[in-house]
Design a protein around this motif. Sequence first.
Motif, PDB file in Angstrom:
ATOM      1  N   SER A 127     -23.229  30.514  59.419  1.00 29.87           N
ATOM      2  CA  SER A 127     -21.960  30.270  58.730  1.00 29.87           C
ATOM      3  C   SER A 127     -20.906  31.213  59.285  1.00 29.87           C
ATOM      4  N   GLY A 128     -19.664  30.995  58.837  1.00 32.69           N
ATOM      5  CA  GLY A 128     -18.568  31.850  59.269  1.00 32.69           C
ATOM      6  C   GLY A 128     -18.664  33.244  58.679  1.00 32.69           C
ATOM      7  N   THR A 129     -18.992  33.309  57.404  1.00 27.30           N
ATOM      8  CA  THR A 129     -19.061  34.622  56.772  1.00 27.30           C
ATOM      9  C   THR A 129     -20.149  35.475  57.422  1.00 27.30           C
ATOM     10  N   ASN A 132     -18.898  36.836  60.676  1.00 30.04           N
ATOM     11  CA  ASN A 132     -18.007  37.983  60.448  1.00 30.04           C
ATOM     12  C   ASN A 132     -18.777  39.199  59.952  1.00 30.04           C
ATOM     13  N   PHE A 160      -8.427  35.638  55.459  1.00 24.17           N
ATOM     14  CA  PHE A 160      -9.672  35.136  54.863  1.00 24.17           C
ATOM     15  C   PHE A 160     -10.779  35.222  55.906  1.00 24.17           C
ATOM     16  N   HIS A 161     -11.825  35.986  55.593  1.00 21.16           N
ATOM     17  CA  HIS A 161     -12.920  36.140  56.551  1.00 21.16           C
ATOM     18  C   HIS A 161     -14.279  35.805  55.957  1.00 21.16           C
ATOM     19  N   GLY A 162     -14.312  35.373  54.676  1.00 21.17           N
ATOM     20  CA  GLY A 162     -15.583  34.958  54.105  1.00 21.17           C
ATOM     21  C   GLY A 162     -15.906  35.697  52.826  1.00 21.17           C
ATOM     22  N   GLU A 212      -7.122  36.713  62.484  1.00 23.43           N
ATOM     23  CA  GLU A 212      -7.196  35.270  62.714  1.00 23.43           C
ATOM     24  C   GLU A 212      -5.970  34.900  63.555  1.00 23.43           C
ATOM     25  N   GLU A 217      -6.549  29.695  55.689  1.00 20.72           N
ATOM     26  CA  GLU A 217      -6.584  29.643  54.226  1.00 20.72           C
ATOM     27  C   GLU A 217      -5.252  30.074  53.622  1.00 20.72           C
ATOM     28  N   ASP A 245     -11.209  36.284  64.558  1.00 25.34           N
ATOM     29  CA  ASP A 245     -11.926  35.330  63.715  1.00 25.34           C
ATOM     30  C   ASP A 245     -11.384  33.940  64.030  1.00 25.34           C
ATOM     31  N   VAL A 247     -13.166  31.221  63.306  1.00 27.07           N
ATOM     32  CA  VAL A 247     -14.055  30.342  62.536  1.00 27.07           C
ATOM     33  C   VAL A 247     -13.354  29.004  62.256  1.00 27.07           C
ATOM     34  N   GLN A 248     -12.058  29.076  61.943  1.00 34.11           N
ATOM     35  CA  GLN A 248     -11.315  27.837  61.645  1.00 34.11           C
ATOM     36  C   GLN A 248     -10.570  27.295  62.870  1.00 34.11           C
ATOM     37  N   LYS A 274     -17.342  26.817  61.416  1.00 34.03           N
ATOM     38  CA  LYS A 274     -16.775  25.517  61.024  1.00 34.03           C
ATOM     39  C   LYS A 274     -17.028  24.366  62.016  1.00 34.03           C
TER      40      LYS A 274
HETATM   41  C1  LIG Z   1     -13.978  29.345  56.497  1.00 32.69           C
HETATM   42  C2  LIG Z   1     -13.676  30.642  57.117  1.00 32.69           C
HETATM   43  C3  LIG Z   1     -14.592  31.706  57.060  1.00 32.69           C
HETATM   44  C4  LIG Z   1     -15.883  31.623  56.269  1.00 32.69           C
HETATM   45  O1  LIG Z   1     -16.757  30.687  56.791  1.00 32.69           O
HETATM   46  P1  LIG Z   1     -17.972  30.127  55.879  1.00 32.69           P
HETATM   47  O2  LIG Z   1     -18.740  29.252  56.812  1.00 32.69           O
HETATM   48  O3  LIG Z   1     -17.359  29.433  54.726  1.00 32.69           O
HETATM   49  O4  LIG Z   1     -18.772  31.295  55.462  1.00 32.69           O
HETATM   50  C5  LIG Z   1     -14.277  32.858  57.732  1.00 32.69           C
HETATM   51  N1  LIG Z   1     -13.120  32.983  58.426  1.00 32.69           N
HETATM   52  C6  LIG Z   1     -12.230  31.986  58.504  1.00 32.69           C
HETATM   53  C7  LIG Z   1     -10.996  32.168  59.313  1.00 32.69           C
HETATM   54  C8  LIG Z   1     -12.472  30.785  57.848  1.00 32.69           C
HETATM   55  O5  LIG Z   1     -11.562  29.799  57.897  1.00 32.69           O
END
Ligand SMILES: *Cc1c(COP(=O)(O)O)cnc(C)c1O
Length: 423
Positions: A127-129, A132, A160-162, A212, A217, A245, A247-248, A274
Amino acid sequence: MAKHADITPAQEEGLLDARTASGAEWLARYSGALLNVFGTPQRVLVRGAGAVVWDADGKEYLDLLGGIAVNALGHAHPFVTSVISSQLATLGHVSNFFASPPQIALAEKLLDLSGAPEGSKVFFSNSGTEANEAAFKLARRNADGPDGPRRKILALEGAFHGRTMGALALTAKQAYREPFEPLPGGVEHLPFNDQDALRAAVDGQTAAVVLEPIQGEAGVRPLDPEYLRLARELCTEHGALLILDEVQTGVGRTGQWFAFQESGVLPDAMTLAKGLGGGFPIGALITFGEKVSALLNPGQHGTTFGGNPVATAAALATLHVIEQQGILAQVRATGERLARGLAAVPGVTDVRQRGLLIGIDLDADVAPAFVTAALDAGFILNAPGPHTLRLAPPLILSDAQADAFLGAFPGILSTAKAASAAE
Ligand SMILES: *Cc1c(COP(=O)(O)O)cnc(C)c1O
């Protein structure tokens, strides 16, 4: 498209009665059985194909959120589905006492696509969290500094990092943090896009700066390329790690493989999740260069599921399709088409668009009402703020689908305004 004809093996065995239970029945069972951390879900979805999904009552929706920037190739992509099921039918899980070909091939592919230098490495999470969380531990390992141990980690307001404790310490939002304090220490949040604040904060005790490239978010807020370049300069000067980050924003979302590639800045580490697995859960930490990659050693981090053959095969298939079908160019074109159309709608005050990550500001605090009215009209999106909407649709969204949303937008907005006024 007609209602799905096939009955799944789980339905045949009576494990799932999706074809008979209504959405309301499912939601009643949901609230009886699921921990209430998400509030009441908007609908119960039972099936998807491309950028379209269907709910338990048979209603069709254009999915403009893509599971929050996850379903990069839409739902039930035939190639991704067949790669996942054949990998699962061959070898599904091995633990990290063993390696598997998809894991190795995916790591190599990510290093190639990210332009990572010699000696760069990949760690897979689920997962993203978790990606991180690994980055946070990497930052802690960058402890030796000229002015004593480096304990300071800088992140941004709005970040937002999780939700796990380390990732939550990096996340700015008080409502997410406060109930769980004390969080791991040393994290400071700086004002967004403020170069002077960054200059004043980065010093010889800074372990890492975590950013990011676009805050998703927080409503799709892009960092200025100059800010990213300054962060790179300051981190290099003071020996801090620049951790991005993505992730998104990663995996084609912005019309580049990774958003940082637009700024010309190379990070010391990057996190992904993601969109990476095309809907299958997987995350990754990429460490850039030999020195950063040597910060975490055997025994210092781990995961049971991370890097399993099925998840890495899913990601490999997703990257392959994006590359083979020239989807990045399509993402840029469809994103610009949507942004142009949206900017021309009365009531829209700002459109922030990078590829198919789009933030839309409205001239009134009606974004949540817009989401509800859009669902009724057959469109899925979300509202990261009271007057802000976000789109993160499948990267394969067609022009016709984009136009359908643009055509419906003014009507949805007036419905949302009327509903808000009637409250
Ligand atoms: C969604 C998100 C996360 C967390 O990812 P999860 O898979 O929900 O744990 C971390 N950082 C960013 C930038 C995100 O958009």
